[in-house]
Structures are given as structure tokens and as C-alpha cells.
Design a protein around this motif. Structure first.
Motif, mmCIF file in Angstrom:
data_model
loop_
_atom_site.group_PDB
_atom_site.id
_atom_site.type_symbol
_atom_site.label_atom_id
_atom_site.label_comp_id
_atom_site.label_asym_id
_atom_site.label_seq_id
_atom_site.Cartn_x
_atom_site.Cartn_y
_atom_site.Cartn_z
ATOM 1 N N ARG A 14 0.837 -1.199 0.000
ATOM 2 C CA ARG A 14 0.000 0.000 0.000
ATOM 3 C C ARG A 14 0.877 1.257 0.000
ATOM 4 N NH1 ARG A 14 -2.035 -3.679 3.039
ATOM 5 N NH2 ARG A 14 -4.140 -4.440 2.703
ATOM 6 N N ASP A 15 2.057 1.147 0.662
ATOM 7 C CA ASP A 15 2.938 2.303 0.810
ATOM 8 C C ASP A 15 4.365 1.796 0.975
ATOM 9 O OD1 ASP A 15 3.931 4.899 1.372
ATOM 10 O OD2 ASP A 15 3.568 4.638 3.517
ATOM 11 N N THR A 16 5.275 2.257 0.127
ATOM 12 C CA THR A 16 6.666 1.823 0.197
ATOM 13 C C THR A 16 7.411 2.524 1.325
ATOM 14 O OG1 THR A 16 7.401 3.525 -1.351
ATOM 15 C CG2 THR A 16 6.811 1.370 -2.291
ATOM 16 N N GLU A 17 8.523 1.906 1.734
ATOM 17 C CA GLU A 17 9.405 2.523 2.733
ATOM 18 C C GLU A 17 10.182 3.669 2.093
ATOM 19 O OE1 GLU A 17 13.012 3.519 4.704
ATOM 20 O OE2 GLU A 17 13.016 2.331 2.864
ATOM 21 N N ALA A 22 10.111 2.882 -5.704
ATOM 22 C CA ALA A 22 9.870 1.484 -5.366
ATOM 23 C C ALA A 22 10.827 0.968 -4.299
ATOM 24 C CB ALA A 22 9.994 0.626 -6.620
ATOM 25 N N ASP A 23 10.351 -0.012 -3.547
ATOM 26 C CA ASP A 23 11.185 -0.779 -2.615
ATOM 27 C C ASP A 23 11.677 -2.041 -3.321
ATOM 28 O OD1 ASP A 23 10.757 0.979 -0.528
ATOM 29 O OD2 ASP A 23 9.290 -0.283 0.499
ATOM 30 N N ASP A 24 12.685 -2.669 -2.730
ATOM 31 C CA ASP A 24 13.157 -3.990 -3.155
ATOM 32 C C ASP A 24 12.936 -4.919 -1.966
ATOM 33 O OD1 ASP A 24 14.409 -3.581 -5.899
ATOM 34 O OD2 ASP A 24 15.324 -1.960 -4.743
ATOM 35 N N PHE A 25 11.774 -5.553 -1.946
ATOM 36 C CA PHE A 25 11.270 -6.323 -0.813
ATOM 37 C C PHE A 25 11.829 -7.746 -0.841
ATOM 38 C CE2 PHE A 25 8.199 -9.115 1.217
ATOM 39 C CZ PHE A 25 7.759 -8.412 2.320
ATOM 40 N N TYR A 26 12.360 -8.204 0.315
ATOM 41 C CA TYR A 26 12.792 -9.609 0.392
ATOM 42 C C TYR A 26 12.613 -10.124 1.811
ATOM 43 C CZ TYR A 26 17.361 -8.212 2.418
ATOM 44 O OH TYR A 26 18.368 -7.713 3.221
ATOM 45 N N PRO A 44 15.213 -10.073 -3.940
ATOM 46 C CA PRO A 44 14.390 -8.862 -3.849
ATOM 47 C C PRO A 44 13.393 -8.720 -5.002
ATOM 48 C CG PRO A 44 16.659 -8.358 -3.329
ATOM 49 C CD PRO A 44 16.643 -9.769 -3.868
ATOM 50 N N ILE A 45 12.207 -8.262 -4.642
ATOM 51 C CA ILE A 45 11.134 -7.984 -5.601
ATOM 52 C C ILE A 45 10.958 -6.474 -5.656
ATOM 53 C CG2 ILE A 45 8.655 -8.180 -6.024
ATOM 54 C CD1 ILE A 45 8.700 -10.798 -4.430
ATOM 55 N N LYS A 46 11.089 -5.891 -6.838
ATOM 56 C CA LYS A 46 10.850 -4.445 -6.976
ATOM 57 C C LYS A 46 9.344 -4.231 -6.928
ATOM 58 C CE LYS A 46 13.741 -1.820 -9.020
ATOM 59 N NZ LYS A 46 14.134 -1.029 -7.856
ATOM 60 N N ILE A 47 8.899 -3.410 -5.967
ATOM 61 C CA ILE A 47 7.469 -3.211 -5.748
ATOM 62 C C ILE A 47 7.208 -1.769 -5.361
ATOM 63 C CG2 ILE A 47 7.614 -3.987 -3.329
ATOM 64 C CD1 ILE A 47 4.833 -5.343 -3.797
ATOM 65 N N ASN A 48 6.102 -1.230 -5.878
ATOM 66 C CA ASN A 48 5.758 0.161 -5.614
ATOM 67 C C ASN A 48 4.364 0.239 -5.005
ATOM 68 O OD1 ASN A 48 6.062 2.995 -5.639
ATOM 69 N ND2 ASN A 48 7.044 2.928 -7.652
#
Length: 196
Positions: A14-17, A22-26, A44-48
Motif C-alpha cells: 500500500r505504501d513503500t518505505e 519502489a522498494d526492493d522487498f525480500y 528482492p522484488i521491486k514493488i511500488n
């Protein structure tokens, strides 16, 4: 004995850090149950904002093993936003997203180090019934991973205890968010538990 499988479905942002994009979530962690120890390390998954992403199929299985009656799968997960590239982070490419050549064998080595650290922590307790926090702590302090984790933003941490008894199919959600401070974030990680 009950066969228990835990697999990631997706992550919704819903909201990136990161305030600029985008964040790179892992994820990093581990799960233990019966005679099975499973290290968890996703690339890491690039996600916005307002995006839903799936994990790589070979990394989506968090645990699969046979659990004796009355026992549980224990461990946990930590979620991060990658700020500094890692040589294990993109195991399916010859170069990472920054154009740097990467030694992809390090991904497998890192997973083995996490597994070894978890096994060592369990052995130190003298019992297979180690608490979830011990397993999670061992997974995220394994040799070769701790220093790289310190450079990234920790989004959240959760301990898991999944009983061998319960419905045959169950979905759970882990809400990862903060509204305090300069940077805020809001994620929901969904995973499925299958018992047979």
C-alpha cells in the motif's frame, strides 16, 4: 504424521518505505518441524505503491515436511527493503540490476549457512522443540548474512508457530507496517498452509 506445506502467495504494497519510489522487498528466516529444517531467503522484488507481486516459484515454498501429531512448525520471517546490492540477491542473472557481475553460487552458499546456523541453534538447546524466536534469530545472524542485513531497512519481523492439526487449507496474512517516523510503509504478505 501430517504433511504440512507453507507457501507464499504474494505481497501487496500500500505504501513503500522509500519515499522516492519502489522498494526492493525480500524475506529472510527459517522454519523447523519434524526432521525438516528450511532456510528462507528470497531474492528482492521491486514493488511500488498499490502493487501486488508474487515470489519466484522455487522460493515460494517456505516449508514442506511431515510433522508428528501434536507438534508444530516453528520459526519466523523478517522482511527487508534492500538498499545495498548483495552477491546472493539475484540468483538467476549474470549481472545484478546495477550492472555488477555477481557470483551466483553465493546464493546457494548463503542458504546453506542459514540452514547450518538454525541446526546449530537447535542443537545448542538440546531439543527439537526450539522456540520460534531462537530459530528466527539464528537464521538472521548466520555467517555471511548479518552484515548485509544491517545495511538494509528492516520492515518487520514475525515469529510463526503452525500446528500440525487444523484445516486442510488455510490462508494467513502478515501485516507489516509503521506510521511512526520520517519514512512509513504498509505491506501485507499472504501465505497458504496445506495439511494432508
Amino acid at each position: 504424521m501430517t504433511k504440512v506445506k507453507v507457501e507464499l502467495i504474494d505481497v501487496y504494497c500500500r505504501d513503500t518505505e522509500d519515499v522516492t519510489g519502489a522498494d526492493d522487498f525480500y524475506l529472510v528466516g527459517g522454519l523447523v518441524g519434524g526432521k525438516t529444517t528450511k532456510a528462507i531467503l528470497t531474492t528482492p522484488i521491486k514493488i511500488n505503491d498499490k502493487q501486488r507481486k508474487s515470489f519466484k516459484p522455487d522460493q515460494a515454498i517456505l516449508f514442506e515436511g511431515e510433522i508428528p501429531e501434536g507438534q508444530s512448525v516453528k520459526g519466523g520471517l523478517k522482511a527487508y527493503d534492500e538498499d545495498f546490492t548483495k552477491n546472493w540477491a539475484e540468483a538467476d542473472r549474470s549481472k545484478n540490476r546495477y550492472g555488477e557481475t555477481v557470483n551466483w553460487a553465493k546464493y546457494g552458499e548463503t542458504v546453506k549457512k542459514i540452514s547450518s546456523a538454525i541446526s546449530g541453534a537447535i542443537a545448542a538447546t538440546g531439543s527439537q522443540e526450539a522456540v520460534a524466536g531462537t530459530i528466527l534469530s539464528a537464521a538472521t545472524t548466520a555467517e555471511g548474512i548479518l552484515d548485509s542485513l544491517k545495511k538494509d531497512d528492516l520492515l518487520g519481523s514475525t515469529e510463526l508457530e503452525i500446528s500440525s492439526t487444523g484445516p486442510s487449507h488455510e490462508e494467513r496474512a502478515w501485516k507489516i507496517s509503521t506510521t511512526a517516523g520520517w519514512s512509513t510503509w504498509d505491506y501485507t504478505l499472504t501465505y497458504r498452509i496445506t495439511r494432508s
